[in-house]
Structure formats: C-alpha cells, structure tokens
Design a protein around this motif. Structure first.
Motif, short mmCIF file in Angstrom:
data_model
loop_
_atom_site.label_atom_id
_atom_site.label_comp_id
_atom_site.label_asym_id
_atom_site.label_seq_id
_atom_site.Cartn_x
_atom_site.Cartn_y
_atom_site.Cartn_z
N ASP A 1 0.83 -1.20 0.00
CA ASP A 1 0.00 0.00 0.00
C ASP A 1 0.86 1.25 0.00
O ASP A 1 0.57 2.22 -0.71
N ALA A 2 1.95 1.23 0.79
CA ALA A 2 2.85 2.39 0.84
C ALA A 2 3.47 2.66 -0.53
O ALA A 2 3.52 3.81 -1.00
N LEU A 3 3.93 1.61 -1.20
CA LEU A 3 4.54 1.79 -2.51
C LEU A 3 3.51 2.23 -3.53
O LEU A 3 3.79 3.05 -4.42
N GLU B 1 6.69 -1.34 -13.86
CA GLU B 1 5.63 -2.35 -14.01
C GLU B 1 5.23 -3.00 -12.70
O GLU B 1 4.19 -3.66 -12.62
N ILE B 2 6.00 -2.78 -11.63
CA ILE B 2 5.63 -3.31 -10.31
C ILE B 2 4.26 -2.77 -9.89
O ILE B 2 3.50 -3.46 -9.19
N TYR B 3 3.91 -1.55 -10.34
CA TYR B 3 2.65 -0.95 -9.90
C TYR B 3 1.44 -1.73 -10.41
O TYR B 3 0.40 -1.79 -9.73
N ARG C 1 -3.01 -5.91 -7.84
CA ARG C 1 -3.61 -7.23 -7.68
C ARG C 1 -3.33 -7.85 -6.31
O ARG C 1 -3.78 -8.95 -6.02
N VAL C 2 -2.56 -7.15 -5.47
CA VAL C 2 -2.23 -7.69 -4.15
C VAL C 2 -3.46 -7.67 -3.25
O VAL C 2 -4.08 -6.62 -3.06
N THR D 1 5.31 -8.68 -0.19
CA THR D 1 5.78 -10.05 -0.45
C THR D 1 4.86 -10.80 -1.41
O THR D 1 5.31 -11.71 -2.11
N ASP D 2 3.58 -10.43 -1.46
CA ASP D 2 2.68 -11.08 -2.42
C ASP D 2 3.10 -10.78 -3.85
O ASP D 2 3.05 -11.66 -4.73
N ALA D 3 3.49 -9.55 -4.12
CA ALA D 3 3.99 -9.21 -5.45
C ALA D 3 5.33 -9.87 -5.72
O ALA D 3 5.60 -10.32 -6.84
N LEU D 4 6.17 -9.97 -4.69
CA LEU D 4 7.47 -10.63 -4.85
C LEU D 4 7.29 -12.11 -5.15
O LEU D 4 8.06 -12.69 -5.93
#
Length: 400
Positions: free
Chosen positions: A88-90, A172-174, A179-180, A191-194
C-alpha cells in the motif's frame, strides 16, 4: 535517471516511548535522524531524486528535510494516511516514478557502495543479507543469484539469508501491486507481489555487505556505533586545555568540553552542549544539541537526545535517553546483571549482555535514584528521590 522511493510512514511502536513525540525514522543516530543517513547513502550512490512516503509525524520529516537541497538531493513527498502495509505504501507513489527505481525501508543502515552496485543489476532484484537470527525476518532461499523462496519469520528458517528491505524495480511493479489482496494481518503485503516474481523465476538477489536493521531500541546502539566509526574528527566548539581524548571526537559549534574531562573511544557532541568539568565519556556515545553532562558524570555507549541534562555524579551505561530529561545528583542507570545473563525487556531478549534503560522525553529524576537493567520509563514520568525503577513504566508515571 535512477530514482529512489523510501518508506518512512510508520510510527515504530516497538520504539516506544522514544517515538511518542517523533516518527521512528527521525530517531537520532550519530546526532542525525536515521533517515538522513539513508538519504545520504542514496545520494552517495549517485541517486538524487527521492520520493519519501510519510505518514506518522510527517510534519517533522518535512520540516527537517524540506526539498532536500541541504543534502544535495531533490525530495518529493506522498502521504500514506493509514499504515496498511508495504504494498500500500509503494502504491501511493504511483505516477511519481517513471524509470527503474530503488525502494528502501526507512529504518535501516545500508552502504552507498551496495546501493550503487544493486542499482546496476537487472530488475527486479532484492537486497539480501546474512543473519544469525533469520527467524526474525523474511527468510530467502536462492539458487545461484535467483531467489527461489521467501518465507516470513519462519521458526525453522531454511537459510540464513534474509530480506533486507532494499529492492530494484521497474515501474511495471505498480500493475502487480493493484492485484495484491488484503492479508490476514489486514495489510497489503509487498511479499505477495514478490512471490509472483519468484514464481516466474525473475527475482534475483544481491548480497549487501553492510546492512543493519533498526527495529528495536537496543538496535540503535549498534547502528550508532557503526555510523560513528566511519566519521572524521571535527572540533567546531571549544575543547579546554586539560581534556584527554583517546578516539575520534566531534564537537559541534558553541559547545564546550571543560577541563578534566576524559573521553575514551569515539564520541560525538552536538551544538551548544556543555560537557564537564571532570566528565568521563566512553565510546560510542552520541550527545545531542544543548545537553549538559556535568561534574563527575560517566556516560558509556549511550545515545542522549537533545536538551537533556545529566549534571552531577551520574552513571549512564548502554542506554537510550530521550529529550528534555533531567537526572538528579547521584542517579544511576545499571547496565549489567549480576549473573551476566542476556537482558530482556518486556519478555523479549535484547541479545545483549550489557544494556541499561530506554527513557522517554521529559523524564525527571530526583536525587540518588537507581534504574535497573532493562527498564523502560515512559515520557513525562516523575521519579522521586531515592527511588528504585525496574520493569516498564507507562507515560506520566509518578513515583513519590
């Protein structure tokens, strides 16, 4: 142009009572906020465009750093109103970074050389570090340079490599962050995106040579010592004749170190402070602006926040002392158990054989008080003469 995002929105509840009046990232290390050391490391790695995610205590962060010009960087701010996790912070920085960027947690010490090397690797990449207590962090498994697994705070860690909270991402991380899902802890976890990157075999590891987590009050002492070790001596104030110095000494402007004072080991003294006469300062000690360390006072391996007075016949060992405190004559803080056992605070091990106390802001002591090892004293507490303090005291506790 490379950019950096630094997450600095959290309160730092484990740092209470030190964070009652300031955000965690503004806690002083070597007399500067820990966030300033991180920003300087980013700058020295060649990155001057920084986005700070702020929240708790944001005004203090903004007032201290401004637009970043004082440190030779450009700072933009975005607010995370509710602390709902790292993802959320990112997400709050979406649209503010357009190129590949470093993302860093704001509560750590890391070296500029590592950041420069990490920034030169292919994205996505995670900074990792070897730890002797990996169960307290996210544990990383690797094959070569490729990360194969990430497990949060496993009681039986599969490796001694941990997630250091330093990343290199492409914009593209955004898309992945959108979807997290909300986790069981009620947060959106990065960590879910990682995990998605890991499943795709795309996330690589870079092992950091210098990294220190500053998650608990006792971690401040080790980080403070490490940062002081890398500083150069500088005398901007007055050191009177008859002062003995063994080690590196930094004295801020308008400060006076009076005759008979003995300084052993690295020591940094802020601006407008009065030290001595006949004080004994042992490394690695940081004394903030406008402090008074007086006659026959011994300070050892401690952090003293600005405006605190420890004026006569006191002993402070391995402690963190907030601002605007006053120690009555003869008041002492113990730092070693009789059995030499590891000191615990609120049931949690500090991992240290020597640790004194954590004392909040505006704490006033009468004469001849004794503070036992591992004590925590809340802000605005009043401790009457000849009192024995043990355990944890809430804010505004009064002992008569």
């Amino acid at each position: 142009m490379m950019e950096a995002v630094i997450l600095a929105a959290g309160e730092g509840t484990r740092m209470r009572p030190l964070t009652a009046a300031r955000p965690k990232v503004m806690l002083p290390l070597a007399n500067s906020p820990m966030l300033e050391h991180l920003i300087c490391a980013v700058r020295d790695a060649g990155i001057t465009s920084i986005v700070l995610v702020v929240g708790y205590g944001e005004r203090e962060v903004r007032e201290w750093f401004g637009d970043g010009a004082r440190l030779g960087v450009s700072i933009r701010y975005v607010v995370q109103r509710r602390q709902l996790g790292t993802a959320d912070a990112l997400r709050t920085t979406k649209g503010l970074v357009s190129e590949r960027f470093l993302m860093l947690n704001g509560d750590m010490i890391v070296g500029a050389e590592d950041l420069r090397a990490l920034a030169a690797t292919p994205a996505p990449c995670m900074g990792v570090h070897e730890s002797d207590h990996p169960q307290d962090f996210g544990v990383v498994t690797v094959e070569g340079e490729r990360i194969t697994g990430l497990e949060e705070k496993s009681p039986q860690p599969k490796s001694n490599l941990i997630n250091a909270g330093v990343y290199l991402f492409e914009p593209e991380i955004y898309e992945r962050l959108e979807r997290v899902p909300l986790s069981g802890r009620g947060e959106y976890e990065l960590t879910d995106a990682l995990d998605d990157y890991i499943a795709e075999g795309r996330l690589s590891a870079y092992t950091l040579s210098l990294w220190m987590d500053v998650g608990a009050p006792w971690d401040l002492l080790d980080a403070n010592a490490t940062l002081m070790d890398g500083m150069e001596p500088e005398i901007l104030g007055t050191v009177e004749e008859g002062v003995v110095v063994h080690g590196k000494l930094i004295v801020g402007k308008d400060s006076v170190v009076k005759a008979g004072t003995y300084i052993e080991g690295d020591c940094i003294i802020g601006e407008g402070a009065m030290i001595g006469p006949h004080a004994y300062i042992r490394g690695s000690t940081a004394i903030g602006d406008r402090c008074h360390i007086g006659h026959s006072v011994e300070i050892k391996n401690s952090i003293i926040f600005p405006e605190t007075k420890i004026p006569h016949f006191n002993y402070i060992g391995d402690s963190v002392i907030g601002s605007y405190c006053n120690f009555g004559a003869g008041t002492k803080v113990a730092n070693l158990r009789h059995d030499h056992g590891t000191i615990r605070i609120n049931g949690k091990s500090t991992g240290r054989r020597k640790f004194g106390a954590i004392i909040g802001d505006h704490v006033l002591f009468g004469i001849n008080c004794s503070v036992n090892v591992g004590s925590v004293i809340g802000s605005y507490s009043l401790i009457g003469p000849h009192s024995l303090v043990e355990g944890t005291l809430k804010d505004r506790t009064v002992i008569r």
